[in-house]
Design an enzyme around this catalytic site. Structure first.
Site, mmCIF file in Angstrom:
data_model
loop_
_atom_site.group_PDB
_atom_site.id
_atom_site.type_symbol
_atom_site.label_atom_id
_atom_site.label_comp_id
_atom_site.label_asym_id
_atom_site.label_seq_id
_atom_site.Cartn_x
_atom_site.Cartn_y
_atom_site.Cartn_z
ATOM 1 N N HIS A 144 -26.745 -22.134 7.056
ATOM 2 C CA HIS A 144 -26.703 -20.733 7.724
ATOM 3 C C HIS A 144 -27.443 -19.216 6.759
ATOM 4 O O HIS A 144 -28.361 -18.644 7.001
ATOM 5 C CB HIS A 144 -26.159 -19.785 8.139
ATOM 6 C CG HIS A 144 -25.406 -21.078 9.454
ATOM 7 N ND1 HIS A 144 -25.139 -21.832 9.341
ATOM 8 C CD2 HIS A 144 -25.461 -20.686 11.013
ATOM 9 C CE1 HIS A 144 -25.153 -22.938 9.995
ATOM 10 N NE2 HIS A 144 -25.421 -21.502 11.779
ATOM 11 N N CYS A 153 -24.339 -22.125 1.896
ATOM 12 C CA CYS A 153 -24.378 -22.335 3.279
ATOM 13 C C CYS A 153 -25.103 -22.258 4.082
ATOM 14 O O CYS A 153 -26.060 -21.851 3.604
ATOM 15 C CB CYS A 153 -22.866 -21.351 4.103
ATOM 16 S SG CYS A 153 -22.909 -21.582 5.436
ATOM 17 N N ASP A 194 -26.015 -32.290 10.029
ATOM 18 C CA ASP A 194 -24.970 -30.857 9.241
ATOM 19 C C ASP A 194 -24.381 -31.034 10.414
ATOM 20 O O ASP A 194 -24.046 -31.278 11.113
ATOM 21 C CB ASP A 194 -25.823 -29.863 9.834
ATOM 22 C CG ASP A 194 -25.939 -28.685 9.626
ATOM 23 O OD1 ASP A 194 -24.763 -28.518 8.521
ATOM 24 O OD2 ASP A 194 -25.888 -27.448 9.685
ATOM 25 N N SER A 195 -23.595 -29.613 10.778
ATOM 26 C CA SER A 195 -22.764 -29.366 11.242
ATOM 27 C C SER A 195 -23.206 -29.041 13.060
ATOM 28 O O SER A 195 -22.575 -28.528 13.461
ATOM 29 C CB SER A 195 -21.392 -28.405 10.658
ATOM 30 O OG SER A 195 -22.085 -27.025 10.566
ATOM 31 N N TYR A 197 -18.106 -26.578 11.273
ATOM 32 C CA TYR A 197 -17.196 -27.763 10.554
ATOM 33 C C TYR A 197 -16.281 -26.426 9.183
ATOM 34 O O TYR A 197 -15.467 -27.255 8.811
ATOM 35 C CB TYR A 197 -17.420 -28.485 9.377
ATOM 36 C CG TYR A 197 -18.162 -29.336 9.802
ATOM 37 C CD1 TYR A 197 -18.208 -30.422 11.466
ATOM 38 C CD2 TYR A 197 -18.956 -30.506 9.017
ATOM 39 C CE1 TYR A 197 -18.802 -30.808 11.877
ATOM 40 C CE2 TYR A 197 -19.525 -31.890 10.262
ATOM 41 C CZ TYR A 197 -19.521 -31.608 11.331
ATOM 42 O OH TYR A 197 -19.898 -33.246 11.683
ATOM 43 N N CYS A 228 -25.321 -30.477 5.325
ATOM 44 C CA CYS A 228 -23.829 -29.024 5.495
ATOM 45 C C CYS A 228 -23.074 -29.281 4.084
ATOM 46 O O CYS A 228 -22.881 -29.669 3.435
ATOM 47 C CB CYS A 228 -22.951 -29.170 6.584
ATOM 48 S SG CYS A 228 -21.961 -29.050 6.681
ATOM 49 N N GLU A 257 -25.899 -17.579 13.927
ATOM 50 C CA GLU A 257 -26.326 -18.041 15.796
ATOM 51 C C GLU A 257 -26.773 -16.637 16.634
ATOM 52 O O GLU A 257 -27.459 -17.262 17.876
ATOM 53 C CB GLU A 257 -25.170 -19.420 15.595
ATOM 54 C CG GLU A 257 -24.995 -19.908 14.329
ATOM 55 C CD GLU A 257 -24.457 -21.426 14.759
ATOM 56 O OE1 GLU A 257 -24.035 -21.178 15.692
ATOM 57 O OE2 GLU A 257 -24.328 -22.402 13.890
HETATM 58 N N1 DGL Z 1 -23.303 -26.175 7.979
HETATM 59 C C1 DGL Z 1 -22.474 -25.161 7.728
HETATM 60 C C2 DGL Z 1 -21.772 -25.117 6.131
HETATM 61 O O1 DGL Z 1 -23.199 -24.763 5.639
HETATM 62 C C3 DGL Z 1 -22.019 -24.162 8.241
HETATM 63 C C4 DGL Z 1 -21.788 -23.931 9.618
HETATM 64 C C5 DGL Z 1 -19.970 -24.606 9.988
HETATM 65 O O2 DGL Z 1 -19.320 -24.115 9.416
HETATM 66 O O3 DGL Z 1 -19.632 -25.725 10.258
HETATM 67 O O4 DGL Z 1 -21.404 -25.010 5.116
#
Ligand code: DGL
Length: 261
Positions: A182, A180, A6-7, A38, A69, A148
């Site tokens: 989160h 996403c 993941d990012s 990301y 991600c 976050e």
């Molecule tokens: N992990 C990213 C997603 O699921 C969210 C956080 C980011 O923008 O990196 O799209």
């Protein structure tokens, strides 16, 4: 090992679902904390990062890759599947299948980062496989920083969620994809604001189910993956947010290793 990337920290929601369903397996997780987020990067950059993240996990011994991600799944899922010699799972396909199965009205909403929504990948996948489903997408770029910062139950968060979801509320959707990493952490706030009758699709749970089915169907692949019930958490930068959120998501203290991409 099963490699998950993941990012940053959000992908641990996917790791958590995988661990729940595959408790004996060994996992290696990479969170690209040095280059997160990301979701507001260009498609070229996201694709490059996703390739580098995958290469790192393969060097660490991963035999199967899960792109936790949504942004990387949307922009790089296809290219990773073509370029790497291991099974690669992304969170898009299983979410589309689940949403198509759930919707009665054929009106499905998708929320995600700017890059995910901008990619148009969800709409494209529905058009290809479920042309009767109408897709309404909305980017919610403020949700990730709110999670976050740990602002899950704050009044301001509820207001921002309500405002961000207002355009979708007018579309009369009956199913919403939480596109996403989160967003599952905001699930109850989102459910309240979008309306209790709207079914929520959690890509973390859906991709985990898909991987379980795959390993059941291909025992020869399952046999190549270590079963020591171990978890390694790698990050490209040690940040206070990662440790705190990781403990919250996984429900136990974690050991984090810093690594070079
Ligand atoms: N992990 C990213 C997603 O699921 C969210 C956080 C980011 O923008 O990196 O799209």
């Amino acid at each position: 090992m099963i490699g998950v990337f993941d990012s940053g920290v959000g992908g641990l929601t996917v790791l958590r679902e995988l661990m729940k369903r595959l408790p004996g397996y060994s996992f290696v997780y990479f969170g690209d904390t040095a280059r997160t987020p990301y979701g507001n990067k260009s498609p070229e950059t996201i694709e490059r990062y996703a390739r580098e993240d995958t290469s790192l996990l393969l060097r660490e011994g991963a035999k199967l890759i899960v792109i936790a991600c949504n942004t990387a799944s949307a922009l790089a899922g296809e290219c990773l599947r073509k370029e790497f010699p291991v099974p690669v799972f992304d969170v898009i396909a299983p979410s589309v299948l689940r949403a198509a199965a759930e919707t009665k009205s054929g009106r499905v909403g998708v929320i995600g980062t700017r890059a995910t929504v901008g990619s148009g990948v969800y709409a494209e996948r529905f058009r290809a496989s479920f042309p009767n489903v109408e897709v309404f997408s909305e980017s919610c770029p403020l949700f990730v920083p709110l999670v976050e910062e740990g602002w899950l139950g704050k009044r301001e968060t509820k207001q921002i969620v309500r405002r961000s979801l207002a355009p979708l509320r007018r579309k009369n959707i009956d199913t919403l994809i939480l596109g996403c990493t989160h967003y599952p952490l905001l699930r109850s706030v989102i459910a309240e604001r979008i309306g209790r009758r709207v079914r929520l699709v959690d890509p973390a749970a859906e991709v985990a189910e898909t991987v379980v089915r795959y390993l059941g169907t291909y025992p020869e692949v399952a046999a190549t993956i270590a079963h020591t019930a171990s978890i390694r958490l790698l990050v490209s930068d040690e940040t206070p947010a990662f440790g705190k959120l990781a403990t919250k998501i996984l429900g136990k203290p974690v050991v984090i290793e810093k690594t070079q991409i």
